[in-house]
Design an enzyme around this catalytic site. Structure first.
Site, PDB file in Angstrom:
ATOM      1  N   GLU A 107      22.592 -25.083  -3.707  1.00 34.68           N
ATOM      2  CA  GLU A 107      23.347 -25.918  -2.777  1.00 34.68           C
ATOM      3  C   GLU A 107      24.481 -26.617  -3.531  1.00 34.68           C
ATOM      4  O   GLU A 107      25.538 -26.881  -2.976  1.00 34.68           O
ATOM      5  CB  GLU A 107      22.371 -26.948  -2.184  1.00 34.68           C
ATOM      6  CG  GLU A 107      22.869 -27.673  -0.982  1.00 34.68           C
ATOM      7  CD  GLU A 107      21.907 -28.788  -0.589  1.00 34.68           C
ATOM      8  OE1 GLU A 107      20.896 -28.993  -1.277  1.00 34.68           O
ATOM      9  OE2 GLU A 107      22.202 -29.465   0.400  1.00 34.68           O
TER      10      GLU A 107
ATOM     11  N   ARG B 166      10.588 -29.154 -10.607  1.00 31.67           N
ATOM     12  CA  ARG B 166       9.643 -29.843  -9.720  1.00 31.67           C
ATOM     13  C   ARG B 166       8.478 -28.969  -9.286  1.00 31.67           C
ATOM     14  O   ARG B 166       7.446 -29.478  -8.846  1.00 31.67           O
ATOM     15  CB  ARG B 166      10.405 -30.447  -8.537  1.00 31.67           C
ATOM     16  CG  ARG B 166      11.277 -31.612  -8.995  1.00 31.67           C
ATOM     17  CD  ARG B 166      12.224 -32.076  -7.924  1.00 31.67           C
ATOM     18  NE  ARG B 166      13.597 -31.676  -8.174  1.00 31.67           N
ATOM     19  CZ  ARG B 166      14.532 -31.586  -7.241  1.00 31.67           C
ATOM     20  NH1 ARG B 166      14.238 -31.838  -5.991  1.00 31.67           N
ATOM     21  NH2 ARG B 166      15.760 -31.228  -7.560  1.00 31.67           N
TER      22      ARG B 166
HETATM   23  O1  LIG Z   1      16.761 -23.460  -2.115  1.00 33.58           O
HETATM   24  P1  LIG Z   1      17.789 -23.780  -3.172  1.00 33.58           P
HETATM   25  O2  LIG Z   1      19.163 -23.982  -2.587  1.00 33.58           O
HETATM   26  O3  LIG Z   1      17.793 -22.770  -4.269  1.00 33.58           O
HETATM   27  O4  LIG Z   1      17.433 -25.189  -3.804  1.00 33.58           O
HETATM   28  C1  LIG Z   1      16.126 -25.591  -4.115  1.00 33.58           C
HETATM   29  C2  LIG Z   1      15.983 -25.927  -5.570  1.00 33.58           C
HETATM   30  O5  LIG Z   1      16.829 -27.016  -5.911  1.00 33.58           O
HETATM   31  C3  LIG Z   1      16.064 -28.007  -6.596  1.00 33.58           C
HETATM   32  O6  LIG Z   1      16.005 -27.804  -7.960  1.00 33.58           O
HETATM   33  P2  LIG Z   1      17.260 -27.991  -8.929  1.00 33.58           P
HETATM   34  O7  LIG Z   1      17.936 -26.670  -9.101  1.00 33.58           O
HETATM   35  O8  LIG Z   1      18.092 -29.132  -8.450  1.00 33.58           O
HETATM   36  O9  LIG Z   1      16.605 -28.263 -10.337  1.00 33.58           O
HETATM   37  P3  LIG Z   1      15.665 -29.438 -10.918  1.00 33.58           P
HETATM   38  O10 LIG Z   1      14.320 -29.316 -10.214  1.00 33.58           O
HETATM   39  O11 LIG Z   1      15.591 -29.067 -12.343  1.00 33.58           O
HETATM   40  O12 LIG Z   1      16.322 -30.752 -10.651  1.00 33.58           O
HETATM   41  C4  LIG Z   1      14.690 -27.856  -5.993  1.00 33.58           C
HETATM   42  O13 LIG Z   1      13.687 -28.432  -6.809  1.00 33.58           O
HETATM   43  C5  LIG Z   1      14.549 -26.377  -5.858  1.00 33.58           C
HETATM   44  O14 LIG Z   1      14.087 -25.763  -7.063  1.00 33.58           O
HETATM   45  N1  LIG Z   2      18.725 -32.066  -0.616  1.00 34.87           N
HETATM   46  C1  LIG Z   2      17.962 -31.817  -1.680  1.00 34.87           C
HETATM   47  N2  LIG Z   2      17.041 -32.704  -2.089  1.00 34.87           N
HETATM   48  C2  LIG Z   2      16.274 -32.447  -3.171  1.00 34.87           C
HETATM   49  N3  LIG Z   2      16.355 -31.342  -3.896  1.00 34.87           N
HETATM   50  C3  LIG Z   2      17.255 -30.422  -3.514  1.00 34.87           C
HETATM   51  N4  LIG Z   2      17.562 -29.204  -4.017  1.00 34.87           N
HETATM   52  C4  LIG Z   2      18.541 -28.694  -3.264  1.00 34.87           C
HETATM   53  N5  LIG Z   2      18.889 -29.519  -2.278  1.00 34.87           N
HETATM   54  C5  LIG Z   2      18.102 -30.608  -2.413  1.00 34.87           C
END
Ligand SMILES: O=P(O)(O)OC[C@H]1O[C@H](OP(=O)(O)OP(=O)(O)O)[C@H](O)[C@@H]1O
Ligand SMILES: Nc1ncnc2[nH]cnc12
Length: 217
Positions: A138, A101
């Protein structure tokens, strides 16, 4: 040395500037209040376009979905503009976007700042030589990678992502860039989940966010 007896160079213009500054300060306060009100209005509009989906991708997670904001060009544009306004005079040479993202926001910000865009990708996606950092999420663990040579030691970088939760992702991103010898000036996210205390993981690295979500995801 000896400066005590002498008026500091440029002291007369300092006085004049002080006087002018007095008049300007009033204008500046008004301008800042207007900018603050405008900032708040734009942030409120952005916040109103973010959808929260309970129990995605796992039970108990309140998923902050920015795809609904992307459907609203004013809110999307405001998001980009607020980041560009913050970084435009800070000598930023690199915007690093975290997959996936961070790729939505990072490139437009980079172009507006005339900075390089660097994708920080999930494992085995980048074709060249990489350095990598593992981190906990998370909901699971993951790894991000960066091409060797993408940043240079005198680069000044901002790491961009949609959201900071536990801070693991941003922390890994900062480590990657700093291992390459560049400076990470700040991390920038649209959303923060403050209850997960991601900022603590980042130590004294500043994190700029537009919207704080009420409840931890
Ligand atoms: O602060 P944190 O606990 O590290 O979480 C935040 C990350 O989690 C989500 O990405 P995700 O890893 O779900 O990957 P994606 O964007 O590919 O779905 C979000 O877009 C951040 O990159
Ligand atoms: N609650 C949440 N919503 C969207 N992206 C996330 N990445 C980690 N936690 C998330």
């Amino acid at each position: 040395a000896g400066g005590g007896a002498r008026a500091p160079a440029g002291s007369s213009s300092t006085v004049r500037l002080g006087f002018l500054g007095g008049k300007r300060r009033l204008g500046a306060v008004v301008a800042m209040a207007a900018a603050g009100a405008d900032f708040d209005a734009r942030v409120a509009r952005i916040a109103s376009t973010i959808r929260v989906i309970p129990d995605f991708p796992k039970p108990g997670i309140m998923f902050q979905d920015i795809t609904t904001m992307l459907l609203n060009p004013e809110a999307f544009r405001d998001t980009i503009d607020l980041f560009v306004e913050r970084y435009k005079d800070k000598g930023i040479t690199v915007i690093a976007g975290v997959e996936a993202r961070g790729f939505i926001f990072g490139p437009t910000i980079a172009l507006a700042l005339n900075a390089k865009f660097i994708p920080l990708r999930k494992p085995k996606k980048l074709p060249g030589e990489v350095i990598s950092e593992e981190y906990s999420l998370e909901y699971g663990t993951d790894k991000i990678e960066m091409h060797v040579g993408a940043v240079e030691p005198n680069d000044r970088a901002v790491v961009v992502d949609d959201l900071i939760a536990t801070g693991g992702t941003l922390c890994a991103a900062v480590k990657l860039i700093e291992r390459a010898g560049a400076e990470v000036v700040e991390c920038a996210c649209v959303i923060e989940l403050p209850e997960l205390k991601g900022r603590d993981k980042l130590g004294n690295k500043p994190v700029f966010v537009l919207v704080k979500a009420d409840e931890a995801g």
